[in-house]
Motif scaffolding. Structure first.
Motif, short mmCIF file in Angstrom:
data_model
loop_
_atom_site.label_atom_id
_atom_site.label_comp_id
_atom_site.label_asym_id
_atom_site.label_seq_id
_atom_site.Cartn_x
_atom_site.Cartn_y
_atom_site.Cartn_z
N ILE A 159 29.85 -25.26 1.79
CA ILE A 159 29.65 -23.42 2.50
C ILE A 159 31.38 -23.60 2.21
N LEU A 160 31.13 -21.67 1.47
CA LEU A 160 32.84 -21.80 1.58
C LEU A 160 33.22 -20.95 3.05
N ASN A 161 34.61 -21.68 2.93
CA ASN A 161 34.58 -20.78 4.29
C ASN A 161 36.28 -20.43 4.08
N MET A 162 35.86 -18.96 4.94
CA MET A 162 36.64 -17.86 4.98
C MET A 162 37.36 -17.60 5.80
N SER A 188 30.56 -30.52 9.75
CA SER A 188 30.56 -32.20 9.38
C SER A 188 31.35 -32.97 8.85
N SER A 189 32.06 -31.79 8.31
CA SER A 189 32.79 -32.73 7.33
C SER A 189 34.35 -32.18 7.08
N ILE A 209 28.29 -18.41 2.90
CA ILE A 209 29.86 -17.84 3.16
C ILE A 209 30.22 -17.97 4.33
N LEU A 210 31.22 -18.62 5.55
CA LEU A 210 31.09 -18.38 6.84
C LEU A 210 32.40 -17.73 6.40
N HIS A 235 35.74 -25.42 1.51
CA HIS A 235 34.27 -26.23 1.22
C HIS A 235 34.19 -26.87 2.01
N ILE A 236 32.89 -26.58 3.15
CA ILE A 236 32.85 -27.45 4.30
C ILE A 236 31.24 -27.55 4.13
N ARG A 237 31.06 -29.09 5.35
CA ARG A 237 29.80 -27.97 5.36
C ARG A 237 29.05 -27.88 7.02
N LEU A 238 27.85 -27.62 7.25
CA LEU A 238 28.39 -26.79 8.57
C LEU A 238 26.59 -27.94 8.99
N ARG A 239 26.78 -28.37 10.15
CA ARG A 239 25.36 -28.79 11.00
C ARG A 239 24.57 -27.52 10.95
N ALA A 240 24.55 -26.96 10.67
CA ALA A 240 23.24 -25.48 11.16
C ALA A 240 22.62 -25.93 10.18
#
Ligand SMILES: *Cc1c(COP(=O)(O)O)cnc(C)c1O
Length: 409
Positions: free
Chosen positions: A46-49, A29-30, A350-351, A35-40
């Motif tokens: 959230i650190l996006n890997m 949702s970002s 962390i994703l 670094h992002i936001r997750l709806r869930a």
């Protein structure tokens, strides 16, 4: 009949679910970033890997501005395929810029690299010809080859003696095309392009490289695998995507000998029968190439972060595939273990994404991470620390996950 199909699909899906093989789409949702936001996950950072955002350009302000200006100047859509009334000056400018960047004679744009690979083989080859393809080549190459009538040969990933055998067996064919990914997306290893080119030259074959994971990332000025080995003039066909390092929106291309490109404009079906790219996207992609070409500092940073992540994970006893590409796969072997690690990491914000059969070979499940130049030193240390904790908390401590899977070289 309709009910039967619905029931079958529900059953098949339930089976995937019970085997933990169901792909679950995370809703972001970002903007796309490290670094992002997750709806869930609500408001958590959230650190996006797992993005193909190697240079961190996906939300770069220069690209956003170029796209805005493109929208203002060129409008939204073309409402046509290229040969009717869908060719805009922005398309030609991007095709020329790609040729100039990749040092090729000409370039043709497609809606995606998947489309480029789907259209290419059928347009160039028929039953008199042969394609020799690496076993780990991308799905779009496999499908593209299936669509053409050429004889098919396959060699085990980077096995040059098998390639040579196929070249010998196909020697009587009119045109022989050796096809390889520049960097293999599930393993992060590179094609042995110098030997491929030597063999192809010796047997009079052509060479095609799909450089989707390499363009912008490796080689001088990020010009990719052929440039890394100074083999630009030995590669006849180069395909790639605008959907990874070069801004990450969408679009693909075939670049290479001018007669090949000119013929694809006449015969490649995804080019002839699918809408042309949005001109604003081309403007932003032009800006992305300018940035990527001059991004040696970003590439150095990317290499340093990648090296630290690989080293940190190896030191913990994890099996990390590949050598120096920012694709960092941690092989677990067992699909359920990969899923458990991913779930555990997400609980630490962390994703990462687990991959299993049929995307990779059965029993060779893995977590595939992708480093970005935009990741900080702290980001990488956090990931290493999370994997250390995973050894304690996921299904008991098993530092040698995947140790029994044959090594891919
Ligand atoms: C990602 C990828 C593609 C597909 O690119 P799209 O532009 O997203 O369709 C094709 N080939 C390889 C090797 C890839 O990694």
């Amino acid at each position: 009949m309709r009910q039967q199909l619905r029931e079958r699909l529900r059953d098949d899906r339930d089976k995937l679910m019970s085997r933990k093989l169901l792909k679950v789409e995370q809703e972001i949702s970002s903007p796309q970033s490290t670094h992002i936001r997750l709806r869930a996950m609500g408001e958590r950072n959230i650190l996006n890997m797992c993005a193909n955002n190697y240079l961190g350009l996906a939300n770069h302000q220069v690209l956003v501005r170029a796209a805005h200006e493109g929208l203002e100047r060129h409008g939204f859509g073309m409402s046509s395929v290229r040969f009717i009334c869908g060719t805009h000056s922005a398309h030609r400018a991007l095709e020329r810029r790609l040729s100039d960047y990749l040092r090729t004679e000409d370039t043709i744009l497609f809606g995606s690299c998947f489309d480029a690979n789907a259209g290419l083989f059928e347009a160039l080859l028929d039953a008199k010809d042969a394609v020799i393809s690496d076993s780990l080549n991308h799905a779009s190459i496999i499908d593209g080859v299936r669509l053409c009538k050429a004889k098919r040969f396959r060699y085990t990933n980077n096995d040059m003696s098998e390639l040579e055998r196929a070249l010998r067996e196909s020697h009587h064919c009119r045109t022989v095309l050796v096809v390889t990914d520049g960097v293999f997306s599930m393993d992060g290893n590179a094609a042995n392009l110098p030997v491929i080119c030597d063999l192809a030259k010796h047997y009079g074959a052509l060479v095609m490289v799909d450089d989707s994971h390499a363009v912008g990332v490796i080689g001088p000025s990020g010009r990719g695998t052929p440039a890394r080995h100074a083999l630009e003039d030995q590669v006849d066909i180069l395909t790639g995507t605008l959907g990874k390092a070069l801004g990450g929106a969408s679009g693909g291309y075939v670049s290479g000998r001018s007669e090949i490109i000119a013929w694809l404009r006449q015969r490649a079906r995804p080019y002839l029968f699918s809408n042309s790219l949005m001109p604003a996207l081309c403007e932003a992609s032009l800006a992305a190439i300018d940035l990527a070409e001059n991004a040696d500092d970003l590439r150095q940073q990317l290499a340093a972060r990648t090296c630290r992540l690989r080293q940190g994970l190896s030191d913990l006893g994890f099996r990390v595939s590949g050598s120096d590409h920012p694709i960092v796969p941690v092989i677990t072997g067992d699909a359920a273990v990969a899923v458990q690690i991913a779930d555990f990491l997400l609980s630490l914000d962390i994703l990462v994404v687990p991959f299993s059969y049929p995307v990779v070979a059965e029993g060779a499940a893995r977590i595939r991470m992708q480093v970005s130049a935009a990741h900080s030193v702290e980001d990488i240390e956090r990931v290493i620390a999370a994997f250390r904790s995973a050894q304690t908390y996921v299904d008991g401590a098993r530092p040698a996950w995947g140790a029994d899977i044959p090594q891919i070289v």
